[in-house]
Design a protein around this motif. Structure first.
Motif, PDB file in Angstrom:
ATOM      1  N   ILE A 114       0.867  -1.178   0.000  1.00 19.58           N
ATOM      2  CA  ILE A 114       0.000   0.000   0.000  1.00 19.58           C
ATOM      3  C   ILE A 114       0.906   1.231   0.000  1.00 19.58           C
ATOM      4  O   ILE A 114       1.741   1.387   0.892  1.00 19.58           O
ATOM      5  N   ILE A 115       0.763   2.088  -1.016  1.00 23.25           N
ATOM      6  CA  ILE A 115       1.617   3.275  -1.104  1.00 23.25           C
ATOM      7  C   ILE A 115       0.855   4.561  -0.779  1.00 23.25           C
ATOM      8  O   ILE A 115       1.477   5.579  -0.502  1.00 23.25           O
ATOM      9  N   LYS A 116      -0.471   4.526  -0.845  1.00 24.63           N
ATOM     10  CA  LYS A 116      -1.322   5.628  -0.390  1.00 24.63           C
ATOM     11  C   LYS A 116      -2.489   4.981   0.350  1.00 24.63           C
ATOM     12  O   LYS A 116      -3.319   4.318  -0.260  1.00 24.63           O
ATOM     13  N   PRO A 117      -2.542   5.145   1.678  1.00 26.94           N
ATOM     14  CA  PRO A 117      -3.629   4.536   2.450  1.00 26.94           C
ATOM     15  C   PRO A 117      -4.996   5.069   2.003  1.00 26.94           C
ATOM     16  O   PRO A 117      -5.083   6.080   1.306  1.00 26.94           O
ATOM     17  N   ILE A 118      -6.035   4.416   2.450  1.00 27.78           N
ATOM     18  CA  ILE A 118      -7.397   4.801   2.083  1.00 27.78           C
ATOM     19  C   ILE A 118      -7.629   6.274   2.401  1.00 27.78           C
ATOM     20  O   ILE A 118      -7.307   6.746   3.492  1.00 27.78           O
ATOM     21  N   PHE A 119      -8.158   6.991   1.404  1.00 26.50           N
ATOM     22  CA  PHE A 119      -8.489   8.407   1.575  1.00 26.50           C
ATOM     23  C   PHE A 119      -9.815   8.690   0.890  1.00 26.50           C
ATOM     24  O   PHE A 119     -10.241   7.956  -0.004  1.00 26.50           O
ATOM     25  N   ASP A 120     -10.466   9.754   1.343  1.00 24.81           N
ATOM     26  CA  ASP A 120     -11.734  10.185   0.752  1.00 24.81           C
ATOM     27  C   ASP A 120     -11.461  11.067  -0.456  1.00 24.81           C
ATOM     28  O   ASP A 120     -10.466  11.807  -0.490  1.00 24.81           O
ATOM     29  N   PHE A 121     -12.348  10.984  -1.428  1.00 26.99           N
ATOM     30  CA  PHE A 121     -12.335  11.894  -2.572  1.00 26.99           C
ATOM     31  C   PHE A 121     -13.792  12.057  -3.006  1.00 26.99           C
ATOM     32  O   PHE A 121     -14.641  11.258  -2.605  1.00 26.99           O
ATOM     33  N   PRO A 122     -14.116  13.083  -3.786  1.00 28.46           N
ATOM     34  CA  PRO A 122     -15.509  13.246  -4.209  1.00 28.46           C
ATOM     35  C   PRO A 122     -16.003  11.979  -4.915  1.00 28.46           C
ATOM     36  O   PRO A 122     -15.410  11.525  -5.880  1.00 28.46           O
ATOM     37  N   GLY A 123     -17.030  11.375  -4.377  1.00 25.51           N
ATOM     38  CA  GLY A 123     -17.575  10.165  -4.975  1.00 25.51           C
ATOM     39  C   GLY A 123     -17.240   8.884  -4.245  1.00 25.51           C
ATOM     40  O   GLY A 123     -17.767   7.833  -4.566  1.00 25.51           O
ATOM     41  N   GLY A 124     -16.317   8.932  -3.271  1.00 23.86           N
ATOM     42  CA  GLY A 124     -15.993   7.698  -2.572  1.00 23.86           C
ATOM     43  C   GLY A 124     -14.687   7.746  -1.815  1.00 23.86           C
ATOM     44  O   GLY A 124     -14.239   8.783  -1.362  1.00 23.86           O
ATOM     45  N   ARG A 125     -14.065   6.578  -1.733  1.00 26.40           N
ATOM     46  CA  ARG A 125     -12.783   6.408  -1.052  1.00 26.40           C
ATOM     47  C   ARG A 125     -11.905   5.532  -1.923  1.00 26.40           C
ATOM     48  O   ARG A 125     -12.410   4.725  -2.703  1.00 26.40           O
ATOM     49  N   ARG A 126     -10.587   5.645  -1.759  1.00 26.93           N
ATOM     50  CA  ARG A 126      -9.676   4.783  -2.510  1.00 26.93           C
ATOM     51  C   ARG A 126      -8.324   4.700  -1.837  1.00 26.93           C
ATOM     52  O   ARG A 126      -8.016   5.450  -0.922  1.00 26.93           O
ATOM     53  N   PHE A 127      -7.512   3.756  -2.344  1.00 28.91           N
ATOM     54  CA  PHE A 127      -6.116   3.639  -1.939  1.00 28.91           C
ATOM     55  C   PHE A 127      -5.302   3.239  -3.160  1.00 28.91           C
ATOM     56  O   PHE A 127      -5.846   2.777  -4.159  1.00 28.91           O
ATOM     57  N   HIS A 128      -3.982   3.447  -3.077  1.00 25.79           N
ATOM     58  CA  HIS A 128      -3.080   3.066  -4.159  1.00 25.79           C
ATOM     59  C   HIS A 128      -2.151   1.964  -3.640  1.00 25.79           C
ATOM     60  O   HIS A 128      -1.796   1.944  -2.466  1.00 25.79           O
ATOM     61  N   PHE A 129      -1.736   1.090  -4.551  1.00 21.97           N
ATOM     62  CA  PHE A 129      -0.820   0.016  -4.189  1.00 21.97           C
ATOM     63  C   PHE A 129       0.110  -0.294  -5.348  1.00 21.97           C
ATOM     64  O   PHE A 129      -0.141   0.099  -6.485  1.00 21.97           O
ATOM     65  N   THR A 130       1.203  -0.983  -5.029  1.00 27.50           N
ATOM     66  CA  THR A 130       2.053  -1.555  -6.061  1.00 27.50           C
ATOM     67  C   THR A 130       2.004  -3.067  -5.918  1.00 27.50           C
ATOM     68  O   THR A 130       1.867  -3.598  -4.816  1.00 27.50           O
ATOM     69  N   GLU A 131       2.105  -3.731  -7.061  1.00 28.74           N
ATOM     70  CA  GLU A 131       2.147  -5.193  -7.069  1.00 28.74           C
ATOM     71  C   GLU A 131       3.608  -5.621  -7.075  1.00 28.74           C
ATOM     72  O   GLU A 131       4.485  -4.764  -7.083  1.00 28.74           O
ATOM     73  N   PRO A 132       3.920  -6.932  -7.059  1.00 25.56           N
ATOM     74  CA  PRO A 132       5.308  -7.373  -6.894  1.00 25.56           C
ATOM     75  C   PRO A 132       6.309  -6.851  -7.933  1.00 25.56           C
ATOM     76  O   PRO A 132       7.501  -6.780  -7.639  1.00 25.56           O
ATOM     77  N   SER A 133       5.867  -6.438  -9.107  1.00 30.28           N
ATOM     78  CA  SER A 133       6.789  -5.885 -10.097  1.00 30.28           C
ATOM     79  C   SER A 133       6.918  -4.368 -10.003  1.00 30.28           C
ATOM     80  O   SER A 133       7.621  -3.754 -10.786  1.00 30.28           O
ATOM     81  N   GLY A 134       6.213  -3.741  -9.061  1.00 29.85           N
ATOM     82  CA  GLY A 134       6.351  -2.311  -8.836  1.00 29.85           C
ATOM     83  C   GLY A 134       5.357  -1.427  -9.576  1.00 29.85           C
ATOM     84  O   GLY A 134       5.416  -0.209  -9.453  1.00 29.85           O
ATOM     85  N   ASN A 135       4.429  -2.004 -10.341  1.00 26.97           N
ATOM     86  CA  ASN A 135       3.430  -1.202 -11.037  1.00 26.97           C
ATOM     87  C   ASN A 135       2.396  -0.679 -10.043  1.00 26.97           C
ATOM     88  O   ASN A 135       1.955  -1.400  -9.153  1.00 26.97           O
ATOM     89  N   GLU A 136       2.004   0.584 -10.216  1.00 27.80           N
ATOM     90  CA  GLU A 136       1.037   1.226  -9.322  1.00 27.80           C
ATOM     91  C   GLU A 136      -0.384   1.092  -9.870  1.00 27.80           C
ATOM     92  O   GLU A 136      -0.625   1.293 -11.063  1.00 27.80           O
ATOM     93  N   PHE A 137      -1.309   0.789  -8.972  1.00 32.52           N
ATOM     94  CA  PHE A 137      -2.736   0.715  -9.270  1.00 32.52           C
ATOM     95  C   PHE A 137      -3.477   1.384  -8.125  1.00 32.52           C
ATOM     96  O   PHE A 137      -2.901   1.687  -7.084  1.00 32.52           O
ATOM     97  N   ALA A 138      -4.775   1.583  -8.304  1.00 31.02           N
ATOM     98  CA  ALA A 138      -5.612   2.097  -7.223  1.00 31.02           C
ATOM     99  C   ALA A 138      -6.869   1.227  -7.147  1.00 31.02           C
ATOM    100  O   ALA A 138      -7.229   0.550  -8.115  1.00 31.02           O
ATOM    101  N   VAL A 139      -7.507   1.270  -6.000  1.00 29.71           N
ATOM    102  CA  VAL A 139      -8.799   0.611  -5.794  1.00 29.71           C
ATOM    103  C   VAL A 139      -9.721   1.657  -5.182  1.00 29.71           C
ATOM    104  O   VAL A 139      -9.329   2.330  -4.228  1.00 29.71           O
ATOM    105  N   TRP A 140     -10.920   1.778  -5.720  1.00 33.89           N
ATOM    106  CA  TRP A 140     -11.883   2.742  -5.186  1.00 33.89           C
ATOM    107  C   TRP A 140     -13.193   2.056  -4.856  1.00 33.89           C
ATOM    108  O   TRP A 140     -13.475   0.961  -5.329  1.00 33.89           O
ATOM    109  N   SER A 141     -13.978   2.743  -4.019  1.00 35.29           N
ATOM    110  CA  SER A 141     -15.306   2.267  -3.680  1.00 35.29           C
ATOM    111  C   SER A 141     -16.209   3.457  -3.394  1.00 35.29           C
ATOM    112  O   SER A 141     -15.741   4.483  -2.876  1.00 35.29           O
ATOM    113  N   ASP A 142     -17.468   3.295  -3.720  1.00 37.34           N
ATOM    114  CA  ASP A 142     -18.452   4.299  -3.366  1.00 37.34           C
ATOM    115  C   ASP A 142     -19.130   3.931  -2.047  1.00 37.34           C
ATOM    116  O   ASP A 142     -20.033   4.603  -1.597  1.00 37.34           O
ATOM    117  N   LYS A 143     -18.711   2.859  -1.423  1.00 38.28           N
ATOM    118  CA  LYS A 143     -19.278   2.383  -0.146  1.00 38.28           C
ATOM    119  C   LYS A 143     -18.571   3.031   1.025  1.00 38.28           C
ATOM    120  O   LYS A 143     -17.413   3.246   1.034  1.00 38.28           O
TER     121      LYS A 143
END
Length: 117
Positions: A88-117
């Protein structure tokens, strides 16, 4: 531009193909087709693409596009990511429309996961 033109495929660099394949299979249930030792295609719910052998990584700090997953349960998704070698490189945070966090996978590529819940 034609109405039929759409983003159809994405390719990402990959430092460690076996580790990255195992990560995405475990966390997001992706399936794969190998095309030799340096390229693998992934199949997912909603996106198809490839991973190619490279010492580079796709990270937003370098201007890369950010691929964002949706999850109805951020906490569970975060636990699965961490349990399977993601960071996890950016812990869960709020943004307009929901919450999300950013992560890197074992090869170092960055992704994010969001939710409206």
């Amino acid at each position: 531009m034609s109405k039929d033109t759409l983003i159809n495929y994405v390719e990402l660099p990959c430092r460690d193909l076996p580790a990255t394949k195992a990560f995405f299979a475990a966390v997001f249930n992706w399936t794969f087709t190998d095309y030799g030792p340096a390229y693998v295609e992934f199949h997912d719910k909603g996106i198809v693409g490839g991973l190619y052998q490279s010492e580079l990584a796709s990270v937003t700090a370098n201007g890369a596009a950010l691929l964002v997953f949706y999850s109805p349960d951020l906490a569970t998704t975060q636990q699965r990511i961490e349990a399977n070698g993601g960071t996890i490189i950016k812990p869960i945070f709020d943004f307009p429309g929901g919450r999300r966090f950013h992560f890197t996978e074992p090869s170092g590529n960055e992704f994010a996961v969001w939710s409206d819940k």
